[in-house]
Motif scaffolding. Structure first.
Motif, PDB file in Angstrom:
ATOM      1  N   VAL A 120       0.851  -1.183   0.000  1.00 31.22           N
ATOM      2  CA  VAL A 120       0.000   0.000   0.000  1.00 31.22           C
ATOM      3  C   VAL A 120       0.892   1.241   0.000  1.00 31.22           C
ATOM      4  O   VAL A 120       1.595   1.507   0.972  1.00 31.22           O
ATOM      5  CB  VAL A 120      -0.939   0.011   1.231  1.00 31.22           C
ATOM      6  CG1 VAL A 120      -1.769   1.286   1.251  1.00 31.22           C
ATOM      7  CG2 VAL A 120      -1.819  -1.216   1.243  1.00 31.22           C
ATOM      8  N   SER A 121       0.870   1.972  -1.094  1.00 31.89           N
ATOM      9  CA  SER A 121       1.659   3.205  -1.175  1.00 31.89           C
ATOM     10  C   SER A 121       0.842   4.359  -0.610  1.00 31.89           C
ATOM     11  O   SER A 121      -0.365   4.250  -0.401  1.00 31.89           O
ATOM     12  CB  SER A 121       2.030   3.480  -2.632  1.00 31.89           C
ATOM     13  OG  SER A 121       0.872   3.794  -3.373  1.00 31.89           O
ATOM     14  N   SER A 122       1.507   5.484  -0.391  1.00 29.80           N
ATOM     15  CA  SER A 122       0.797   6.666   0.111  1.00 29.80           C
ATOM     16  C   SER A 122      -0.239   7.136  -0.908  1.00 29.80           C
ATOM     17  O   SER A 122      -1.323   7.606  -0.538  1.00 29.80           O
ATOM     18  CB  SER A 122       1.781   7.784   0.445  1.00 29.80           C
ATOM     19  OG  SER A 122       2.445   8.231  -0.727  1.00 29.80           O
ATOM     20  N   ILE A 123       0.070   6.987  -2.189  1.00 25.51           N
ATOM     21  CA  ILE A 123      -0.864   7.404  -3.241  1.00 25.51           C
ATOM     22  C   ILE A 123      -2.113   6.530  -3.205  1.00 25.51           C
ATOM     23  O   ILE A 123      -3.245   7.045  -3.245  1.00 25.51           O
ATOM     24  CB  ILE A 123      -0.192   7.333  -4.629  1.00 25.51           C
ATOM     25  CG1 ILE A 123       0.959   8.337  -4.697  1.00 25.51           C
ATOM     26  CG2 ILE A 123      -1.207   7.592  -5.740  1.00 25.51           C
ATOM     27  CD1 ILE A 123       1.845   8.174  -5.909  1.00 25.51           C
ATOM     28  N   LEU A 124      -1.926   5.216  -3.099  1.00 30.28           N
ATOM     29  CA  LEU A 124      -3.067   4.303  -3.048  1.00 30.28           C
ATOM     30  C   LEU A 124      -3.922   4.547  -1.799  1.00 30.28           C
ATOM     31  O   LEU A 124      -5.152   4.577  -1.875  1.00 30.28           O
ATOM     32  CB  LEU A 124      -2.581   2.849  -3.083  1.00 30.28           C
ATOM     33  CG  LEU A 124      -3.665   1.783  -3.019  1.00 30.28           C
ATOM     34  CD1 LEU A 124      -4.579   1.875  -4.231  1.00 30.28           C
ATOM     35  CD2 LEU A 124      -3.037   0.409  -2.919  1.00 30.28           C
ATOM     36  N   LEU A 125      -3.262   4.757  -0.661  1.00 30.97           N
ATOM     37  CA  LEU A 125      -3.981   5.011   0.583  1.00 30.97           C
ATOM     38  C   LEU A 125      -4.792   6.304   0.480  1.00 30.97           C
ATOM     39  O   LEU A 125      -5.983   6.331   0.807  1.00 30.97           O
ATOM     40  CB  LEU A 125      -3.009   5.083   1.759  1.00 30.97           C
ATOM     41  CG  LEU A 125      -3.621   5.296   3.135  1.00 30.97           C
ATOM     42  CD1 LEU A 125      -4.491   4.108   3.525  1.00 30.97           C
ATOM     43  CD2 LEU A 125      -2.522   5.509   4.178  1.00 30.97           C
ATOM     44  N   ARG A 126      -4.165   7.375   0.013  1.00 30.59           N
ATOM     45  CA  ARG A 126      -4.837   8.673  -0.108  1.00 30.59           C
ATOM     46  C   ARG A 126      -5.999   8.603  -1.085  1.00 30.59           C
ATOM     47  O   ARG A 126      -7.103   9.075  -0.795  1.00 30.59           O
ATOM     48  CB  ARG A 126      -3.825   9.730  -0.557  1.00 30.59           C
ATOM     49  CG  ARG A 126      -4.420  11.114  -0.778  1.00 30.59           C
ATOM     50  CD  ARG A 126      -3.355  12.149  -1.134  1.00 30.59           C
ATOM     51  NE  ARG A 126      -2.378  11.714  -2.099  1.00 30.59           N
ATOM     52  CZ  ARG A 126      -2.554  11.759  -3.423  1.00 30.59           C
ATOM     53  NH1 ARG A 126      -3.659  12.225  -3.934  1.00 30.59           N
ATOM     54  NH2 ARG A 126      -1.599  11.350  -4.233  1.00 30.59           N
ATOM     55  N   LYS A 127      -5.788   7.985  -2.238  1.00 27.58           N
ATOM     56  CA  LYS A 127      -6.859   7.910  -3.239  1.00 27.58           C
ATOM     57  C   LYS A 127      -7.983   6.977  -2.802  1.00 27.58           C
ATOM     58  O   LYS A 127      -9.155   7.249  -3.088  1.00 27.58           O
ATOM     59  CB  LYS A 127      -6.289   7.494  -4.587  1.00 27.58           C
ATOM     60  CG  LYS A 127      -5.449   8.613  -5.187  1.00 27.58           C
ATOM     61  CD  LYS A 127      -5.121   8.389  -6.620  1.00 27.58           C
ATOM     62  CE  LYS A 127      -4.372   9.611  -7.109  1.00 27.58           C
ATOM     63  NZ  LYS A 127      -4.361   9.730  -8.540  1.00 27.58           N
ATOM     64  N   SER A 128      -7.651   5.914  -2.087  1.00 32.68           N
ATOM     65  CA  SER A 128      -8.690   5.002  -1.589  1.00 32.68           C
ATOM     66  C   SER A 128      -9.564   5.701  -0.560  1.00 32.68           C
ATOM     67  O   SER A 128     -10.802   5.615  -0.617  1.00 32.68           O
ATOM     68  CB  SER A 128      -8.065   3.760  -0.955  1.00 32.68           C
ATOM     69  OG  SER A 128      -7.321   3.051  -1.890  1.00 32.68           O
TER      70      SER A 128
END
Length: 167
Positions: free
Chosen positions: A59-67
């Motif tokens: 889980v990248s920061s981008i995936l976490l933020r967008k999710s």
């Protein structure tokens, strides 16, 4: 006329829904506010750094933020526009999301002013959910029959109570 309970639920639903649509949109795109978007990107990078378990799970920061942003937008739309039980489900999901965000803020040691809004909206979500889940009280209707100046309950209501007055 709508009951005060109904008015409260609708007002909270619309206000909370619009807030979460706005906040989710800020997490997804810089169109509303480039500064807020960049701040969100920085914050989510610190959350992923503080939880190495997320990195191990891919889980990248981008995936976490967008999710989280997409979930906020979706639940916000449901809270604003969709009637019935789906509002309560969206409310519950947003409450879990707020708790996760509060955990992230505590994990990285953010000061209270950085997450005070999450506390306030978590409390509002809790209040809305509690009000919505309470059964609506309906006062019993008393139907009265006036006979020779005496007021008496209708016969079928008196019979239901087991007390029937016979004259």
């Amino acid at each position: 006329m709508a009951s005060p309970r109904t008015i409260t639920i609708v007002a909270l639903s619309v206000a909370l829904g619009l807030f979460f649509v706005f906040m989710g949109t800020i997490k997804l795109t810089p169109r509303l506010s480039r500064d807020a978007y960049n701040e969100m990107k920085r914050a989510y990078k610190s959350y992923v750094r503080a939880l190495p378990m997320l990195k191990k799970m891919g889980v990248s920061s981008i995936l976490l933020r967008k999710s989280i942003g997409a979930l906020e937008v979706a639940c916000g739309i449901v809270m604003t526009l969709v009637p019935g039980r789906p509002k309560d489900v969206a409310n519950f999901l947003l409450l879990l999301l707020v708790l996760a965000v509060l955990f992230f803020h505590q994990l990285v040691g953010d000061p209270l002013k950085r997450y005070a809004h999450a506390l306030v909206f978590g409390i509002l979500l809790t209040c809305r959910l509690l009000i919505a889940r309470q059964p609506e009280e309906q006062p019993p209707e008393k139907r009265i029959l006036s006979v020779n100046g005496d007021e008496q309950p209708l016969i079928h209501e008196a019979a239901e109570k087991g007390k029937m007055k016979v004259s």
